[in-house]
Design a protein around this motif. Structure first.
Motif, PDB file in Angstrom:
ATOM      1  N   GLN A 162       0.861  -1.116  -0.004  1.00 24.12           N
ATOM      2  CA  GLN A 162       0.001  -0.059  -0.006  1.00 24.12           C
ATOM      3  C   GLN A 162       0.796   1.167  -0.037  1.00 24.12           C
ATOM      4  O   GLN A 162       0.302   2.506   0.038  1.00 24.12           O
ATOM      5  CB  GLN A 162      -1.051   0.075   1.251  1.00 24.12           C
ATOM      6  CG  GLN A 162      -2.170  -1.119   1.298  1.00 24.12           C
ATOM      7  CD  GLN A 162      -2.708  -0.894  -0.145  1.00 24.12           C
ATOM      8  OE1 GLN A 162      -2.938  -2.022  -0.925  1.00 24.12           O
ATOM      9  NE2 GLN A 162      -3.485  -0.014  -0.313  1.00 24.12           N
ATOM     10  N   GLU A 208      -8.541  -5.474   7.727  1.00 23.90           N
ATOM     11  CA  GLU A 208      -9.984  -5.214   7.072  1.00 23.90           C
ATOM     12  C   GLU A 208     -10.021  -5.669   5.703  1.00 23.90           C
ATOM     13  O   GLU A 208     -11.054  -5.439   5.096  1.00 23.90           O
ATOM     14  CB  GLU A 208     -10.030  -3.534   6.858  1.00 23.90           C
ATOM     15  CG  GLU A 208     -10.114  -3.201   8.507  1.00 23.90           C
ATOM     16  CD  GLU A 208     -10.073  -1.537   8.267  1.00 23.90           C
ATOM     17  OE1 GLU A 208      -9.948  -0.794   9.629  1.00 23.90           O
ATOM     18  OE2 GLU A 208      -9.883  -0.793   7.501  1.00 23.90           O
ATOM     19  N   HIS A 209      -8.913  -6.075   5.031  1.00 21.66           N
ATOM     20  CA  HIS A 209      -8.909  -6.591   3.599  1.00 21.66           C
ATOM     21  C   HIS A 209      -8.242  -7.991   3.655  1.00 21.66           C
ATOM     22  O   HIS A 209      -7.265  -8.089   3.073  1.00 21.66           O
ATOM     23  CB  HIS A 209      -8.188  -5.716   2.620  1.00 21.66           C
ATOM     24  CG  HIS A 209      -8.742  -4.184   2.572  1.00 21.66           C
ATOM     25  ND1 HIS A 209      -8.450  -3.219   3.638  1.00 21.66           N
ATOM     26  CD2 HIS A 209      -9.603  -3.585   1.750  1.00 21.66           C
ATOM     27  CE1 HIS A 209      -9.278  -2.242   3.218  1.00 21.66           C
ATOM     28  NE2 HIS A 209     -10.017  -2.453   2.247  1.00 21.66           N
ATOM     29  N   TYR A 251      -5.033  -2.091   7.910  1.00 15.12           N
ATOM     30  CA  TYR A 251      -5.485  -2.626   6.252  1.00 15.12           C
ATOM     31  C   TYR A 251      -5.544  -3.961   6.119  1.00 15.12           C
ATOM     32  O   TYR A 251      -6.803  -4.354   5.508  1.00 15.12           O
ATOM     33  CB  TYR A 251      -4.479  -1.928   5.117  1.00 15.12           C
ATOM     34  CG  TYR A 251      -4.970  -1.919   3.686  1.00 15.12           C
ATOM     35  CD1 TYR A 251      -5.782  -1.099   3.039  1.00 15.12           C
ATOM     36  CD2 TYR A 251      -4.621  -3.337   3.019  1.00 15.12           C
ATOM     37  CE1 TYR A 251      -6.279  -1.264   1.862  1.00 15.12           C
ATOM     38  CE2 TYR A 251      -5.098  -3.490   1.714  1.00 15.12           C
ATOM     39  CZ  TYR A 251      -6.079  -2.329   1.198  1.00 15.12           C
ATOM     40  OH  TYR A 251      -6.332  -2.616  -0.006  1.00 15.12           O
ATOM     41  N   TYR A 288       2.853   2.497   2.350  1.00 15.25           N
ATOM     42  CA  TYR A 288       2.871   3.119   3.781  1.00 15.25           C
ATOM     43  C   TYR A 288       4.325   3.155   4.066  1.00 15.25           C
ATOM     44  O   TYR A 288       4.701   4.201   4.499  1.00 15.25           O
ATOM     45  CB  TYR A 288       2.014   2.353   4.777  1.00 15.25           C
ATOM     46  CG  TYR A 288       0.593   1.996   4.524  1.00 15.25           C
ATOM     47  CD1 TYR A 288      -0.009   3.068   3.824  1.00 15.25           C
ATOM     48  CD2 TYR A 288      -0.155   1.089   5.023  1.00 15.25           C
ATOM     49  CE1 TYR A 288      -1.501   2.938   3.408  1.00 15.25           C
ATOM     50  CE2 TYR A 288      -1.216   0.848   4.853  1.00 15.25           C
ATOM     51  CZ  TYR A 288      -2.089   1.821   4.036  1.00 15.25           C
ATOM     52  OH  TYR A 288      -3.301   1.695   3.822  1.00 15.25           O
ATOM     53  N   ARG A 321      -0.391   0.708  10.304  1.00 18.04           N
ATOM     54  CA  ARG A 321      -1.352   1.037   9.342  1.00 18.04           C
ATOM     55  C   ARG A 321      -1.368  -0.191   8.558  1.00 18.04           C
ATOM     56  O   ARG A 321      -2.556  -0.430   7.886  1.00 18.04           O
ATOM     57  CB  ARG A 321      -0.852   2.108   8.659  1.00 18.04           C
ATOM     58  CG  ARG A 321      -0.992   3.676   9.126  1.00 18.04           C
ATOM     59  CD  ARG A 321      -0.467   4.772   8.361  1.00 18.04           C
ATOM     60  NE  ARG A 321      -1.358   4.699   7.083  1.00 18.04           N
ATOM     61  CZ  ARG A 321      -1.088   5.507   5.817  1.00 18.04           C
ATOM     62  NH1 ARG A 321       0.016   6.187   5.856  1.00 18.04           N
ATOM     63  NH2 ARG A 321      -1.747   5.418   5.007  1.00 18.04           N
TER      64      ARG A 321
END
Length: 910
Positions: free
Chosen positions: A72, A273-274, A270, A74, A266
């Motif tokens: 992602q 949640e995914h 993520y 980050y 972070r």
């Protein structure tokens, strides 16, 4: 040409000495402009910090958060380039993250309890965050092996993978916690490739392995059903995977450690949640050193286990309890795993402290930058024209914005105003909108520059100024409601005050906003009344249902006794049914009193840590074998003042509810923490120190419509016969009566967390347990029995007479007082509390204490309500109704004996 113009004359140039000076000035300005451009554009383009993150196993969903932070972007946003390295490689069978960090081959790593062993050996390790709130270590065995107590483990052969010896650390800690010698365990080491062949061949009986890998491997090998033993069942609650770092890097570059930690958390947020997206990408894009037959199925199977271990979303990702790490360290020392205590307190990373230091560093660099820019002041002349244009444009925009804001304020029905705080504590009006003038009854010109006391009605000054004072004293926003009365009625208003401070932190101005909420208050009152009526209807319906069932048993039993009075066996059977029904009715009444916060409590100072630790075996039995129960006490004493038996009942209710929400098993975590609440942190909770008891399960969770009604009496989602609907309402009532608050969070298919906020006793110590009362016995003293209910009076008189006491009867408090004033010799006043005739039992007790200071007093009541304080004032113990013969005998004997020994404090009757 016809229209040609003469060539223009060349403008006269500057003198030679000025030409050279201008050329030098332009060159200097160019250099300064270049410097400003470099300062503005070159700094952000810094090179990325390159680091290595060492995993403790092969690539799999167990480390999903770090992959997500990479994919992602980050880490790159944080200015870091990360190499995520598998534990397997050509140079070593298994790379150990602490060892790789100590050797300088990695800067960050993922480890579990092994980090404590490394710290005890002097490794430079810092613990950045606890990712897995529960340990994934389990003991796995076949159903034909019987394990009922930890001592059974000493009879078994324990299998351990060669090179992964830390897996049985928690086993050793479990044995020590149970008073067993861990050196007595029989271990069998096997190579990783032979693990399941050796297990199936019976070379060992129990395998300590990881919950994210063992079930899948066992399924692939067709091992069949396996059972588990978990150290947390016996109070050994370890953290699982944690993010660690090189302590030398943290000391030299704490900002890098903080950035890496924040980006990793972070990523974990993520990934959780995914989950499917990350699992599919791991299976597709990350080659494993140890290949899998079905990599996608393997990683998808780990998603549920990782979610359970992180306690997501009930616990914040990365939450770390220092006290729990200290207890882990102590477990390892007691088990003889570590040679010396690990310095875990110093190893825990403080992200907030590093943020403050990083901010200070940035401010220092900003100061340097400003100083450097000062040398380039001359170069600013080059961009003066641009600045003038920008200033003109921004001025125009500000004027337009001001006009829009003024239009909004002028037409707002809410009063918006600014007042100045004077040094002597007065409030001077500075400005406001037209709604403020309408509210105060004075024009803007009449108010501006004047003290608000001069133009506000005295009633408004009296009601509102204490809130202004509080806003100035605390420096925090203040919200309050008040009633504004006017000739045509009254108006309910809601006001918010926001302080503005100077550089020294002093409040110099207050911005206020006040609005009319009369309509909203009226609608809320109507809604509350409707909800009350609905709740009363539900309450009376539930009461009627339950008491009719009990009365059916009582009436039927008594009729059965009357039909055959000579049949002793029949009488005994029916009498047992009647007594059981009556006791259930008494319990139901106590639950209702708990919900209404009117039960008679016997509070004392207790340490919640010690109580839960002693109570854990009973909770574990109530939770059942399919539920993993973990109790995590606070690191420091957690003393509160409450009724310990009612508290145990409340916690047991929560554990049973959690068990029922997990029909297929799961985990329940009970954690104790000390917190200091500020105003507004928890609704309706006063600021101050609290002990928070959190009960978290991994069950089915509750939808929003159930959450709204969860504390209502007789509301239940359980099947008929499996719950009365009074468990949570009893918990709520008890905590509120004890001065605390209850908060409940739940996510469907994830679980539920109930938090009990209990006011902490800051300097108190737990009160010692009273010695158990001796066997109740009768006596020959004289007892004045004051009871208005004829049947209860007759029953009590009969019991007291059977016990050998002389009983004097009175039907009202007035009659009882007349007997005392007449000089009747009485050793004990036994009085009901609520009675007709204009005088209560507590008033009688107070008057009796005045007339006869040495008289023993015992009160009784089925519902004290607000009278409990009065009972304490007259030092009268309370015997709650209903009571039986044994209860009455103990209470009477204790009241008389304690009054004869004045050095002993009077105590509440049991």
């Amino acid at each position: 040409m016809l229209f040609s113009r003469p060539a223009p004359r060349a403008a006269p140039g500057p003198p030679p000495h000025r030409t050279a000076r201008l050329r030098r000035g332009a060159s200097a300005a160019g250099w300064l402009a270049a410097l400003c451009l470099w300062l503005g554009l070159a700094w952000p383009a810094q090179a990325l910090d390159r680091v290595v993150l060492q995993l403790q196993w092969d690539h799999q969903f167990q480390f999903a958060g770090y992959y997500a932070a990479q994919w992602q972007g980050y880490y790159r946003e944080a200015g870091i380039e990360v190499e995520i390295r598998s534990a397997f490689g050509p140079d070593a069978p298994i790379r150990s993250p602490p060892a790789e960090i100590a050797a300088g081959r990695a800067q960050f790593g993922v480890s579990n309890a092994g980090v404590l062993l490394a710290l005890s050996e002097g490794a430079p390790i810092s613990i950045l965050a606890s990712i897995f709130q529960q340990s994934g270590t389990r003991g796995w065995y076949r159903p034909d092996i019987q394990i009922t107590t930890p001592a059974d483990l000493l009879k078994l052969r324990i299998g351990r993978v060669r090179g992964a010896s830390l897996l049985d650390v928690e086993l050793r800690a479990l044995l020590v916690a149970e008073g067993l010698d861990p050196r007595s365990i029989k271990t069998v080491e096997v190579e990783p490739a032979r693990l399941w062949d050796a297990f199936l061949a019976g070379e060992f009986d129990l395998l300590f392995g990881y919950s994210l890998t063992v079930p899948w491997e066992a399924k692939e090998r067709g091992v069949g059903e396996l059972r588990t033993v978990r150290p947390s069942d016996y109070g050994v609650a370890f953290y699982g995977d944690s993010l660690i770092a090189d302590a030398r890097l943290v000391a030299d570059n704490p900002d890098l450690a903080r950035r890496f930690r924040d980006a990793s958390l972070r990523g974990w947020q993520y990934a959780l949640e995914h989950r499917r997206e990350i699992a599919e990408r791991i299976a597709r894009d990350l080659p494993r050193i140890r290949p899998l037959v079905d990599p996608l199925g393997y990683n998808l199977a780990q998603t549920e286990g990782v979610t359970e271990l992180t306690l997501h979303p009930l616990v914040q990702v990365g939450h770390t309890n220092p006290g729990r790490w200290v207890r882990m360290r102590d477990h390892l020392v007691q088990a003889g795993v570590t040679p010396r205590p690990a310095p875990v307190e110093a190893a825990l990373f403080d992200p907030e402290g590093e943020r403050r230091r990083a901010q200070t560093q940035r401010q220092r660099w900003l100061t340097i930058g400003v100083s450097v820019a000062g040398f380039g002041l001359a170069g600013a002349l080059i961009v003066t024209g641009l600045l003038r244009h920008t200033v003109a444009r921004r001025t125009s925009e500000l004027r337009q914005s001001e006009a829009r804001l003024r239009a909004i304020l002028d037409h707002s029905p809410e009063s918006i105003f600014v007042v100045r705080v004077t040094p002597d504590g007065d409030y001077v009006y500075q400005m406001g909108n037209p709604a403020t003038s309408l509210l105060s009854g004075a024009s803007e010109a009449q108010m501006r520059g004047r003290s608000m006391r001069d133009f506000l009605p005295p009633e408004m000054v009296r009601m509102n100024f204490p809130h202004y004072d509080r806003c100035v004293a605390t420096g925090e926003p203040v919200q309050f409601d008040y009633t504004r009365r006017h000739p045509h009625g009254s108006q309910e208003r809601e006001t918010i005050l926001v302080p503005l401070k100077d550089l020294a932190g002093r409040v110099i101005q207050i911005v206020g906003n006040s609005r009319d909420v009369t309509g909203r208050k009226e609608r809320e009152a109507i809604l509350r009344q409707a909800q009350k009526m609905e709740a009363v209807g539900q309450l009376t319906g539930g009461l009627a249902h339950d008491f009719n069932n009990l009365l059916t048993v009582i009436v039927g039993g008594i009729e059965g006794i009357r039909r055959a009075p000579q049949d002793s066996e029949r009488i005994a059977r029916y009498a047992g049914l009647v007594l059981e029904a009556a006791q259930r009715g008494a319990k139901l009444t106590q639950q209702l009193l708990a919900f209404s916060r009117r039960q008679a409590l016997q509070p004392k100072v207790i340490d919640v840590n010690a109580l839960l630790t002693d109570f854990q075996p009973l909770m574990a039995r109530a939770a059942g074998e399919a539920v993993e129960l973990c109790v995590a006490p606070a690191f420091e004493p957690a003393c509160v003042r409450l009724d310990p038996s009612q508290f145990e009942s409340a916690i047991l209710n929560l554990v049973v509810n959690a068990r029922d929400a997990m029909p297929n098993g799961g985990s329940v975590t009970i954690e104790v923490q000390r917190v200091d609440l500020r105003a507004g942190n928890v609704a309706k909770a006063d600021p101050g120190p609290y002990v928070v008891v959190s009960v978290t399960d991994t069950g089915e969770g509750m939808p929003a419509d159930v959450l709204e009604r969860v504390f209502e009496p007789f509301f239940t989602t359980k099947e008929v016969g499996k719950g009365t609907g009074l468990g949570l309402s009893q918990v709520y009532g008890f905590v509120r009566q004890s001065g605390g608050q209850v908060r409940l969070d739940s996510v469907v298919a994830r679980g539920t967390r109930v938090r009990l906020y209990l006011p902490a006793e800051t300097e108190a110590r737990p009160e010692a347990e009273r010695p158990a009362a001796a066997q109740a016995e009768g006596g020959h003293e004289t007892i004045l029995l004051v009871e208005d209910h004829a049947e209860v009076r007759a029953m009590a008189e009969g019991i007291l007479a059977e016990l050998g006491y002389r009983v004097v009867l009175a039907r009202t408090a007035v009659e009882g007082l007349d007997i005392l004033m007449a000089g009747e010799p009485v050793d004990l006043l036994f009085t009901d509390v609520v009675m007709p005739g204009g005088m209560s039992g507590l008033e009688l007790a107070a008057e009796a204490r005045r007339l006869r200071p040495d008289l023993a007093i015992l009160a009784t009541s089925g519902h004290l309500g607000e009278r409990e304080e009065g009972a304490r004032d007259v030092a009268a113990p309370i015997l709650p109704k209903p009571y039986d013969r044994a209860d009455l005998a103990r209470a009477v004997r204790r009241a008389i004996d304690e009054r004869r020994a004045p050095s002993k404090p009077a105590a509440a009757a049991e």
